[in-house]
Design an enzyme around this catalytic site. Structure first.
Site, PDB file in Angstrom:
ATOM      1  N   HIS A   1     -17.682 -17.239  14.570  1.00  0.00           N
ATOM      2  CA  HIS A   1     -18.354 -17.948  13.523  1.00  0.00           C
ATOM      3  C   HIS A   1     -18.602 -17.074  12.260  1.00  0.00           C
ATOM      4  CE1 HIS A   1     -22.070 -16.312  15.233  1.00  0.00           C
ATOM      5  NE2 HIS A   1     -22.364 -16.743  14.315  1.00  0.00           N
ATOM      6  N   ASP A   2     -18.554 -15.694  12.516  1.00  0.00           N
ATOM      7  CA  ASP A   2     -18.844 -14.719  11.428  1.00  0.00           C
ATOM      8  C   ASP A   2     -17.470 -14.186  10.831  1.00  0.00           C
ATOM      9  OD1 ASP A   2     -21.471 -15.282  11.634  1.00  0.00           O
ATOM     10  OD2 ASP A   2     -21.652 -13.517  13.155  1.00  0.00           O
TER      11      ASP A   2
ATOM     12  N   ASP B   1     -27.747 -19.058  22.014  1.00  0.00           N
ATOM     13  CA  ASP B   1     -28.042 -18.009  21.301  1.00  0.00           C
ATOM     14  C   ASP B   1     -29.367 -17.513  21.262  1.00  0.00           C
ATOM     15  OD1 ASP B   1     -26.821 -16.426  18.775  1.00  0.00           O
ATOM     16  OD2 ASP B   1     -25.490 -18.027  19.298  1.00  0.00           O
TER      17      ASP B   1
ATOM     18  N   ASP C   1     -28.457 -12.116  19.782  1.00  0.00           N
ATOM     19  CA  ASP C   1     -27.993 -11.914  18.150  1.00  0.00           C
ATOM     20  C   ASP C   1     -28.683 -10.540  17.830  1.00  0.00           C
ATOM     21  OD1 ASP C   1     -26.827 -13.199  15.764  1.00  0.00           O
ATOM     22  OD2 ASP C   1     -28.950 -12.419  15.032  1.00  0.00           O
TER      23      ASP C   1
ATOM     24  N   GLU D   1     -24.742  -9.264  20.960  1.00  0.00           N
ATOM     25  CA  GLU D   1     -23.969  -9.036  19.756  1.00  0.00           C
ATOM     26  C   GLU D   1     -24.401  -7.762  19.444  1.00  0.00           C
ATOM     27  OE1 GLU D   1     -22.937 -10.630  15.219  1.00  0.00           O
ATOM     28  OE2 GLU D   1     -24.954 -10.219  16.102  1.00  0.00           O
TER      29      GLU D   1
HETATM   30  C1  NOJ Z   1     -25.340 -12.630  13.588  1.00  0.00           C
HETATM   31  C2  NOJ Z   1     -25.035 -13.886  13.666  1.00  0.00           C
HETATM   32  O1  NOJ Z   1     -23.691 -14.299  14.215  1.00  0.00           O
HETATM   33  C3  NOJ Z   1     -24.624 -14.404  12.109  1.00  0.00           C
HETATM   34  O2  NOJ Z   1     -24.086 -15.660  11.865  1.00  0.00           O
HETATM   35  C4  NOJ Z   1     -26.149 -14.274  11.469  1.00  0.00           C
HETATM   36  O3  NOJ Z   1     -26.106 -14.486   9.972  1.00  0.00           O
HETATM   37  C5  NOJ Z   1     -26.748 -12.935  11.908  1.00  0.00           C
HETATM   38  N1  NOJ Z   1     -26.644 -12.318  13.360  1.00  0.00           N
HETATM   39  C6  NOJ Z   1     -28.138 -12.841  11.420  1.00  0.00           C
HETATM   40  O4  NOJ Z   1     -28.885 -13.728  12.435  1.00  0.00           O
END
Ligand code: NOJ
Length: 540
Positions: free
Chosen positions: A318-319, A103, A196, A249
């Site tokens: 993971h989100d 990441d 990210d 992302e």
């Molecule tokens: C995206 C990440 O996937 C997430 O887990 C994180 O909280 C936010 N960006 C901030 O870095």
């Protein structure tokens, strides 16, 4: 129609597996997953058919947002091990032909990063590494509430938690620092980065934004030209020196905005994670959910398949909550709906991303109260909702539908969990008794074996990697599409509902894979959540 591609790269034909290190495998009994734990599971990943591992952050961090708040980009958090462990992981993964991407979190650092600590002094050369103002503007953060916090008589911007101050990408020094960090890891032998929230890093102005229910201010930082320039510079000065790739992302992007980031001639990113398919069961934001409607979802998927230059296909991370609980049916059709979703994941055009545990059909967590939840976002939203007089019941319902912790429960290795010998940092789902790796390795009809078959199928049929995508039928919760190139055509049929459905069109060919073990489709009746992959011969 998505174009047929003559040649593809290793990252286009790869199978990616995302590891959330905290929850994957603990090796020392402290209840937290670690690098030695991952090393001990490399053979499992190799057996599954994984060729690329995406490792969520393992850097030094106060863990306000589980590592997405980095306080030192060049060292490993002791919870996860040491740099020697990391070097060993790269080496051992390499021996098994698994490449690693890490990441790259460069929209913000931790507030405990030495740069931010020094930047609190107005005369420090680090002051301009971050975004300071005498008075806050009206922007709101992704985790709810104002995007500004005060230190002394100044305010700093944080689009996420207050422990994640945003970097100032107008400062050339920031660009230099990040380039050094990227070179450091690429030289070590990693194969790229998952970048990210990369499409919001550049803030064109700090003016007030148009008032919105969520993300007031976004027009000043979302998909800005400044961001494209940064990405082109990072590509030219760093990425071009290595055989590596980037997946961005990218929040709230349209297909056109995505193509502006990934078309090869733009020389920015290689692929992006888009969110539109993840938003079809949301009203305005993820905390307000509506019933999942497969037809709506398929149309979005199909649009991206037809128009995006290349896709990073994912149903979980993971989100996000678990896909079998969200898009399938984890109560009555757990096994078959998990396999149906997998069929889609591996037969769409693009690089497939598996999230740890997805391959055994891990479900949403079985939490009982707010004490069971660990995520900073969940707690912040719960506090805000409380202030807005949402009842406890309503708040809990929001958490149970949307909390990111559903994806963060420990990997279910055996009927006792098998994740740690100590107390896990977050509770293990009780259904590890029945949903676990050990059991599924033994059962040749398991979800896990179905994943292996799909990965094998992809390897054996180039058309699944380079073929064009064509939607054939998308009504009544039935999703039929074709992948084809000049000498092969594969048709995928999925019933995304819990009712029997008549096959709406006539299709002839050889069944390559079926989640109900059928060899033909003479009866033309699709079972609930049935999926079939058929090879149609092209007569020359
Ligand atoms: C995206 C990440 O996937 C997430 O887990 C994180 O909280 C936010 N960006 C901030 O870095």
């Amino acid at each position: 129609m998505g174009d047929y591609m003559e040649t593809t790269t290793w990252w286009q034909s790869g199978i990616v597996y995302q590891i959330y290190p905290r929850s994957f495998q603990d090796s020392n009994g402290d209840g937290i997953g670690d690098l030695q734990g991952i090393i001990s599971r490399l053979d499992y990943l190799k057996e599954l058919g994984v060729t690329i591992m995406w490792l969520s952050p393992v850097y030094q961090s106060p863990n306000d947002d589980n590592g997405y708040d980095i306080s030192d980009y060049l060292s490993i958090h002791p919870d996860y091990g040491t740099m020697d462990d990391m070097n060993l992981l790269i080496e051992e993964a390499g021996k098994r032909n698994i490449k690693i991407i890490m990441d790259l979190v460069i929209n913000h650092t931790s507030d405990e990063h030495p740069w931010f600590i020094q930047s609190q002094d107005k005369n420090s050369p680090y002051r301009d590494y971050y975004i300071w103002k005498d008075k806050p503007n009206n922007w709101t953060s992704f985790f709810g509430g104002s995007a500004w916090d005060q230190i002394g008589d100044s305010y700093y911007l944080h689009l996420f938690s207050k422990k994640q101050p945003d970097l100032n990408w107008k400062n050339p020094k920031v660009m230099e620092e990040i380039q050094k960090i990227m070179h450091f890891w690429l030289k070590k032998g990693i194969a790229g980065f998952r970048c990210d929230v990369i499409n919001i890093i550049y803030k064109t102005t700090l003016e007030n934004g148009k008032k919105r229910f969520v993300l007031t201010g976004k027009e000043h930082y979302h998909s800005q030209e400044g961001c494209h320039e940064i990405l082109r510079t990072l590509r030219k000065n760093v990425m071009d020196y290595y055989d590596a790739f980037t997946v961005g992302e990218t929040v709230l992007v349209s297909v056109d905005q995505a193509n502006d980031l990934i078309k090869p001639e733009r020389k920015e990113l290689d692929m992006v994670f888009s969110f539109e398919h993840m938003e079809t069961d949301q009203i305005n934001n993820k905390w307000f959910r509506t019933k999942f409607k497969p037809n709506k979802w398929m149309k979005v998927i199909s649009k991206w398949q037809e128009h995006a230059h290349w896709n990073a296909n994912y149903l979980e991370n993971h989100d996000q909550t678990r896909s079998v609980s969200r898009f399938g049916n984890d109560k009555d059709y757990h096994d078959i709906s998990a396999k149906m979703l997998a069929t889609i994941l591996f037969t769409l055009k693009g690089t497939p991303y598996i999230y740890e545990g997805q391959e055994i059909g891990m479900t949403n967590g079985d939490f009982e109260s707010m004490e069971d939840l660990k995520d900073v976002e969940s707690h912040r939203i719960n506090d805000i909702a409380k202030k807005l007089h949402f009842t406890k019941k309503m708040r809990w319902k929001m958490m149970m539908r949307s909390s990111r912790d559903h994806a963060r429960t420990p990997m279910q290795w055996n009927s006792d969990g098998g994740f740690t010998k100590g107390t896990p940092w977050i509770r293990i789902n009780r259904n590890t008794k029945v949903i676990n790796v050990e059991e599924q390795l033994e059962n040749s009809h398991s979800i896990l074996h179905f994943y292996k078959k799909l990965i094998q199928l992809r390897k054996e049929n180039q058309v699944l990697i380079n073929g064009s995508f064509k939607p054939i039928y998308m009504k009544k919760n039935i999703f039929i599409y074709e992948r084809f190139n000049t000498n092969q055509s594969i048709i995928v049929i999925c019933n995304m509902s819990k009712s029997y459905q008549k096959l709406p069109i006539n299709i002839n060919g050889k069944v390559l894979l079926s989640n109900v073990n059928r060899n033909d489709f003479m009866d033309s009746l699709l079972k609930p959540y049935e999926s079939i992959v058929i090879e149609r011969r092209i007569e020359s």
